[in-house]
Design an enzyme around this catalytic site. Structure first.
Site, PDB file in Angstrom:
ATOM      1  CB  CYS A  74      -0.964   0.002   1.177  1.00  0.00           C
ATOM      2  SG  CYS A  74      -0.360   0.779   2.670  1.00  0.00           S
ATOM      3  CD  GLU A  75      -0.756   5.391  -3.610  1.00  0.00           C
ATOM      4  OE1 GLU A  75      -0.081   5.056  -4.590  1.00  0.00           O
ATOM      5  OE2 GLU A  75      -1.689   6.203  -3.668  1.00  0.00           O
ATOM      6  CG  HIS A  76      -2.305   5.459   1.718  1.00  0.00           C
ATOM      7  ND1 HIS A  76      -3.501   4.821   1.442  1.00  0.00           N
ATOM      8  CD2 HIS A  76      -2.212   6.475   0.837  1.00  0.00           C
ATOM      9  CE1 HIS A  76      -4.103   5.443   0.443  1.00  0.00           C
ATOM     10  NE2 HIS A  76      -3.343   6.444   0.057  1.00  0.00           N
ATOM     11  CG  HIS A  77      -0.025   2.735   6.173  1.00  0.00           C
ATOM     12  ND1 HIS A  77      -1.248   2.598   5.568  1.00  0.00           N
ATOM     13  CD2 HIS A  77      -0.184   3.620   7.182  1.00  0.00           C
ATOM     14  CE1 HIS A  77      -2.129   3.365   6.188  1.00  0.00           C
ATOM     15  NE2 HIS A  77      -1.516   3.998   7.166  1.00  0.00           N
TER      16      HIS A  77
ATOM     17  CD  GLN B 290      -8.147  -4.756  -2.708  1.00  0.00           C
ATOM     18  OE1 GLN B 290      -7.680  -4.793  -1.568  1.00  0.00           O
ATOM     19  NE2 GLN B 290      -9.229  -5.429  -3.050  1.00  0.00           N
TER      20      GLN B 290
ATOM     21  CG  HIS C 299      -5.277  -3.730   2.527  1.00  0.00           C
ATOM     22  ND1 HIS C 299      -4.774  -2.785   1.655  1.00  0.00           N
ATOM     23  CD2 HIS C 299      -6.231  -4.415   1.839  1.00  0.00           C
ATOM     24  CE1 HIS C 299      -5.411  -2.886   0.490  1.00  0.00           C
ATOM     25  NE2 HIS C 299      -6.296  -3.850   0.575  1.00  0.00           N
TER      26      HIS C 299
ATOM     27  CB  CYS D 234      -1.695  -0.547   6.522  1.00  0.00           C
ATOM     28  SG  CYS D 234      -2.966  -0.481   5.266  1.00  0.00           S
TER      29      CYS D 234
HETATM   30 ZN   LIG Z   1      -2.059   1.270   4.078  1.00  0.00          ZN
END
Ligand SMILES: [Zn+2]
Length: 211
Positions: free
Chosen positions: A100-103, A141, A169, A171
């Site tokens: 995931c690009e956020h975490h 996703q 996920h 995260c």
């Molecule tokens: Zn994430």
């Protein structure tokens, strides 16, 4: 050829390509940062177990993001064949590993993909490779789902494409809301899959694999 791509030239093997070549210059640069990170979290990067960790992590990261060095449309174009077959082709339970690009934490699960040929079919092994080409990048996703659909639609020009992805996920399960078993499902359709009956047929075919 620029430095970014030269170490990731794909071998012309069927199915998955194992990429075990690394760009040492990039590895070194990334490893330097990971050494700093180890110090910042209170570790001693010189202790035995950690001495080679920055380089290992850098190599792992480079592998996990090697999708940037692929051209998914070309993967499909390399194995397109003229064929009259016009029934739904379904490839289900394709393993997905992405980040995931956020975490920058993993998400993983399965993709189920179908298309309805419109003059051309594609070598079946190419579809999982397209999934990998987009999954091995920093992703969400939702975008991953759409990118796979759009790639197949624009390259193969079928009468319809269906993509369903279900992933866990880390995260979500390791941090934040700590929901261990929740699965996120996303879907994207084109063409004939807009029709209720066609979509129902696809969902029926993949349901055995849903969990
Ligand atoms: Zn994430």
């Amino acid at each position: 050829m620029d430095k970014h791509t030269q170490d990731f030239t794909e071998e012309e093997n069927e199915g998955y390509v194992k990429i075990d070549r690394y760009n040492q210059e990039r590895i070194d640069a990334i490893a330097t940062h990971y050494k700093d990170i180890l110090e910042q979290i209170g570790e001693d990067p010189t202790r035995e177990g950690l001495v080679k960790t920055p380089e290992r992590v850098a190599k792992a990261l480079q592998f996990l993001t090697h999708g940037y060095d692929t051209k998914p449309e070309e993967i499909l174009r390399s194995a397109m064949f003229k064929e009259d077959y016009s029934q739904m082709v379904v490839v289900k339970d394709i393993e997905i590993f992405s980040m995931c690009e956020h975490h920058m934490l993993p998400f993983f699960g399965k993709a189920h993909i179908a298309y309805i040929p419109n003059g051309h079919i594609v070598g079946l092994s190419k579809i999982p490779r397209v999934v990998d080409a987009y999954a091995r990048r920093l992703q969400v996703q939702e975008r991953l789902t759409n990118e796979i659909r759009d790639c197949i639609q624009s390259t193969l020009n079928p009468a319809g494409v269906a993509v369903v992805i279900e992933c866990k996920h880390l995260c979500m399960s390791m941090r934040g809301v700590q929901k261990q078993n929740s699965v996120t499902t996303t879907s994207a359709f084109t063409g004939q899959f807009a029709k209720e009956t066609t979509r129902a047929e696809f969902l029926r075919l993949i349901t055995a694999g849903l969990h």
